[in-house]
Design an enzyme around this catalytic site. Structure first.
Site, PDB file in Angstrom:
ATOM      1  N   ASP A 207      -0.228   5.172   1.086  1.00 41.90           N
ATOM      2  CA  ASP A 207      -0.357   6.002   2.346  1.00 41.90           C
ATOM      3  C   ASP A 207      -0.463   5.237   3.670  1.00 41.90           C
ATOM      4  O   ASP A 207      -1.139   4.348   3.610  1.00 41.90           O
ATOM      5  CB  ASP A 207      -1.789   6.933   1.959  1.00 41.90           C
TER       6      ASP A 207
ATOM      7  N   ASP B 157       0.646  -1.100  -0.073  1.00 42.62           N
ATOM      8  CA  ASP B 157      -0.159   0.145   0.290  1.00 42.62           C
ATOM      9  C   ASP B 157       0.915   1.182   0.094  1.00 42.62           C
ATOM     10  O   ASP B 157       2.157   1.056   0.350  1.00 42.62           O
ATOM     11  CB  ASP B 157      -0.968  -0.058   1.022  1.00 42.62           C
TER      12      ASP B 157
END
Length: 219
Positions: free
Chosen positions: A14, A12
C-alpha cells in the site's frame, strides 16, 4: 554480469505499488466516526499505514477503551472491502516488475496487510506470479520489526546484506535498518519525503518511473 548491490528486492504494497493511501485514511476515519470515537486527522491516519491493522488502529485512535478495537477493525474492514476493488496500481508497476524479473532478481512483498487482504490484491491486479514470496503482518511481527525480511531471506536462500526494501513509510525503512538490509523510499505514499530522508535511505524516488530507473542504474 555481477549485480551491483542486490539480488533480492522486497516491496511494500500500500502506497508503494498500489495507490491506496487516501482510501485507507478515509476508511480509518470512517471506522472511528461509526463508533463515535475521536476521528484522527489525515496526518495521524497516514502515519500508521504499513503497520498491522490492529497496531495501526491503536496508534491512530489511541486512549480509548480496549474493547473498542475489535469493533474498529470490523468497521474499517467493512469500509475498505467496499472500495478495494476500485484501487489501482501506480502507473508503471507491472512493467517495472516484469523488467526486474527478466533481469533475474528475486522479488517479494512485505506488507502490513493481512494474508487475505494481500491475496485479494494480488489476484485483482494479476501480480501474483511476479513475486517469489510474500509476508503479511498477521503471519509474523509487524514492521518495523525485522522478522518479515529475515523470514523472506531464509525462505528464498538470500543474504540480508544483498536485500533491498522499498517502501513509502518510515516503518519500511526502519525495518530495513533493523534487518541489515538496504532501504529505498518512495515519496508518493503515506509518509512525507522529509521523514523518509531522515532515515538516510539509499534513494527516495518521486515516481515509479524514477524508481525503475534508479533500480536499473544502481541495484
Amino acid at each position: 554480469m555481477a549485480r551491483k548491490q542486490f539480488d533480492f528486492i522486497v516491496f511494500d504494497w500500500d502506497g508503494t505499488l498500489m495507490d491506496s493511501t487516501s482510501t485507507i485514511v478515509r476508511c480509518i476515519q470512517a471506522a472511528a466516526r461509526d463508533l463515535g470515537l475521536p476521528i484522527p486527522d489525515k496526518s495521524a491516519a497516514s502515519y500508521v499505514i504499513g503497520l498491522g491493522l490492529q497496531d495501526a488502529l491503536q496508534a491512530a485512535i489511541p486512549d480509548v477503551d480496549p474493547k473498542y478495537y475489535p469493533r474498529i477493525v470490523e468497521r474499517y474492514r467493512h469500509h475498505y472491502l467496499g472500495q478495494d476493488k476500485d484501487l489501482t496500481l501506480f502507473d508503471g508497476v507491472p512493467a517495472m516488475l516484469d523488467d526486474l524479473k527478466q533481469q533475474g532478481y528475486f522479488l517479494a512483498v512485505a506488507t502490513g496487510k493481512s494474508r487475505v487482504g494481500l491475496n485479494r490484491a494480488l489476484n485483482s491486479t494479476g501480480l501474483l506470479s511476479r513475486f517469489d514470496a510474500t509476508r503479511c503482518a498477521d503471519e509474523t511481527f509487524s514492521k518495523p520489526h525485522p522478522a518479515m525480511l529475515q523470514e523472506l531471506t531464509r525462505e528464498l536462500g538470500q543474504d540480508l546484506s544483498r536485500t533491498l526494501m522499498i517502501g513509502d513509510t518510515t516503518h519500511d525503512l526502519q525495518m530495513a535498518i533493523n534487518a541489515g538490509a538496504g532501504g529505498v523510499g518512495v515519496e508518493f505514499g503515506a509518509h512525507p519525503a522529509e521523514q523518509l530522508r531522515a532515515l538516510n535511505p539509499l534513494y527516495c524516488a518521486a515516481s515509479i518511473r524514477d524508481l525503475h530507473q534508479w533500480l536499473n542504474d544502481n541495484a
